[in-house]
Design a protein around this motif. Sequence first.
Motif, short mmCIF file in Angstrom:
data_model
loop_
_atom_site.label_atom_id
_atom_site.label_comp_id
_atom_site.label_asym_id
_atom_site.label_seq_id
_atom_site.Cartn_x
_atom_site.Cartn_y
_atom_site.Cartn_z
N ALA A 1 0.84 -1.20 0.00
CA ALA A 1 0.00 0.00 0.00
C ALA A 1 0.87 1.25 0.00
CB ALA A 1 -0.90 -0.03 1.23
N PRO A 2 0.34 2.39 -0.44
CA PRO A 2 1.10 3.65 -0.38
C PRO A 2 1.52 3.94 1.05
CG PRO A 2 -0.94 3.91 -1.64
CD PRO A 2 -1.01 2.58 -0.98
N PRO A 3 2.61 4.71 1.25
CA PRO A 3 3.07 4.99 2.61
C PRO A 3 2.06 5.82 3.40
CG PRO A 3 4.31 6.27 0.99
CD PRO A 3 3.47 5.32 0.23
N THR A 4 2.06 5.59 4.70
CA THR A 4 1.25 6.37 5.64
C THR A 4 2.16 6.78 6.79
OG1 THR A 4 0.59 4.54 7.09
CG2 THR A 4 -0.71 4.88 5.08
N LEU A 5 1.63 7.53 7.74
CA LEU A 5 2.41 7.91 8.92
C LEU A 5 2.82 6.70 9.73
CD1 LEU A 5 0.44 11.09 10.05
CD2 LEU A 5 2.73 11.03 9.05
N HIS A 6 2.12 5.58 9.56
CA HIS A 6 2.40 4.37 10.34
C HIS A 6 3.32 3.39 9.60
CE1 HIS A 6 -0.56 5.77 13.19
NE2 HIS A 6 -1.44 5.88 12.22
N THR A 7 3.68 3.73 8.36
CA THR A 7 4.58 2.86 7.59
C THR A 7 5.93 2.76 8.30
OG1 THR A 7 3.50 3.41 5.50
CG2 THR A 7 5.75 2.55 5.37
N ASN B 1 14.85 7.22 -1.07
CA ASN B 1 14.24 8.54 -1.25
C ASN B 1 13.59 8.59 -2.63
OD1 ASN B 1 15.20 9.60 1.27
ND2 ASN B 1 17.22 9.70 0.34
N THR B 2 12.52 7.85 -2.78
CA THR B 2 11.85 7.74 -4.07
C THR B 2 10.91 8.91 -4.30
OG1 THR B 2 10.03 6.49 -3.13
CG2 THR B 2 11.94 5.22 -3.92
N GLU B 3 10.45 9.05 -5.54
CA GLU B 3 9.48 10.10 -5.86
C GLU B 3 8.19 9.87 -5.09
OE1 GLU B 3 9.11 13.09 -7.31
OE2 GLU B 3 11.28 12.94 -7.24
N GLU B 4 7.82 8.60 -4.91
CA GLU B 4 6.60 8.30 -4.16
C GLU B 4 6.72 8.78 -2.71
OE1 GLU B 4 3.58 4.60 -3.49
OE2 GLU B 4 5.72 4.17 -3.28
N ASN B 5 7.88 8.53 -2.10
CA ASN B 5 8.08 8.99 -0.72
C ASN B 5 8.15 10.51 -0.65
OD1 ASN B 5 8.05 6.40 0.34
ND2 ASN B 5 10.27 6.15 0.24
N ARG B 6 8.76 11.13 -1.66
CA ARG B 6 8.81 12.60 -1.70
C ARG B 6 7.38 13.16 -1.75
NH1 ARG B 6 12.71 16.17 -3.60
NH2 ARG B 6 13.85 14.45 -4.59
N ARG B 7 6.54 12.56 -2.60
CA ARG B 7 5.15 13.02 -2.71
C ARG B 7 4.42 12.87 -1.38
NH1 ARG B 7 5.46 10.58 -7.82
NH2 ARG B 7 4.55 8.65 -7.01
N PHE B 8 4.69 11.74 -0.68
CA PHE B 8 4.04 11.52 0.61
C PHE B 8 4.43 12.61 1.61
CE2 PHE B 8 4.63 10.01 4.97
CZ PHE B 8 3.31 9.75 5.31
N PHE C 1 14.36 16.89 0.88
CA PHE C 1 15.26 15.96 1.56
C PHE C 1 16.51 16.71 2.02
CE2 PHE C 1 13.06 12.79 -1.21
CZ PHE C 1 12.51 12.02 -0.20
N THR C 2 16.88 16.56 3.27
CA THR C 2 18.11 17.15 3.80
C THR C 2 19.07 16.02 4.16
OG1 THR C 2 17.41 17.12 6.12
CG2 THR C 2 16.76 19.05 4.79
N THR C 3 20.33 16.36 4.35
CA THR C 3 21.32 15.34 4.72
C THR C 3 20.92 14.67 6.03
OG1 THR C 3 23.09 16.56 3.63
CG2 THR C 3 23.75 14.95 5.28
N ASN C 4 20.49 15.46 7.01
CA ASN C 4 20.09 14.91 8.30
C ASN C 4 18.87 14.00 8.15
OD1 ASN C 4 19.94 14.88 11.37
ND2 ASN C 4 17.95 15.75 10.86
N PHE C 5 17.88 14.43 7.39
CA PHE C 5 16.66 13.65 7.21
C PHE C 5 16.96 12.32 6.53
CE2 PHE C 5 12.91 12.34 4.83
CZ PHE C 5 11.90 12.44 5.77
N MET C 6 17.79 12.35 5.50
CA MET C 6 18.13 11.12 4.79
C MET C 6 18.91 10.17 5.68
SD MET C 6 18.86 12.39 0.87
CE MET C 6 20.07 13.65 1.27
N ARG C 7 19.79 10.71 6.52
CA ARG C 7 20.53 9.85 7.45
C ARG C 7 19.58 9.22 8.46
NH1 ARG C 7 24.06 13.23 9.81
NH2 ARG C 7 22.73 13.49 11.62
#
Length: 199
Positions: free
Chosen positions: A76-82, A90-97, A108-114
Amino acid sequence: MKDTTQRPPLHSSISPADFTRFYWLKEELQDFCRRQGLPASGGKQELAARILYFLETGKLKPMPATRRSAPARTTAPPTLHTIITKDYRNTEENRRFFKAVIGEHFHFTTNFMRFCREQVGKTFGDAVQEWYREQALKKDKNYKTEIAPQFEYNRYIRDFMADNPGSTLANAIRCWKYKKAQPGTNAYSKSDLDVLRED
């Protein structure tokens, strides 16, 4: 006597030691790879590692096995509980979410990706909270946004301006050009200001 402070041209006869002592633009690394018949794809650090291996061995560094195409998505598409898994990307789908939850200003920031890479088992909701936490920290004038290691220019300019608040970007760039032509680290140093006093 050989001048060891002058940056040598980047060609196949350069020694591994000299190659690692100096700063190279990504375009220079890509051009070298093309001239030597090496793959010119990948990030700057990957290119440098490929060239260093070639200079040391005369061989092409073995490429990691390519991933097979992912099967058609059945989740299923990502949710807050995924749950964040070790396969997180860091896919386009996750960016859209994240844009849908946080707003169009999300990036996306360096800290967030880490965080997403290291916090396996946490949720996308936890990642959202981490993004907000980082944004709140940025409001503190003493907070330094993390800059990834490959962005040496950005790091240098930031550190120069922080240490010389009354100076100009032109001075910072002049010192950077001087620094990257020298052997050794490309990190800002107070001694780099000597180049400004040569006028």
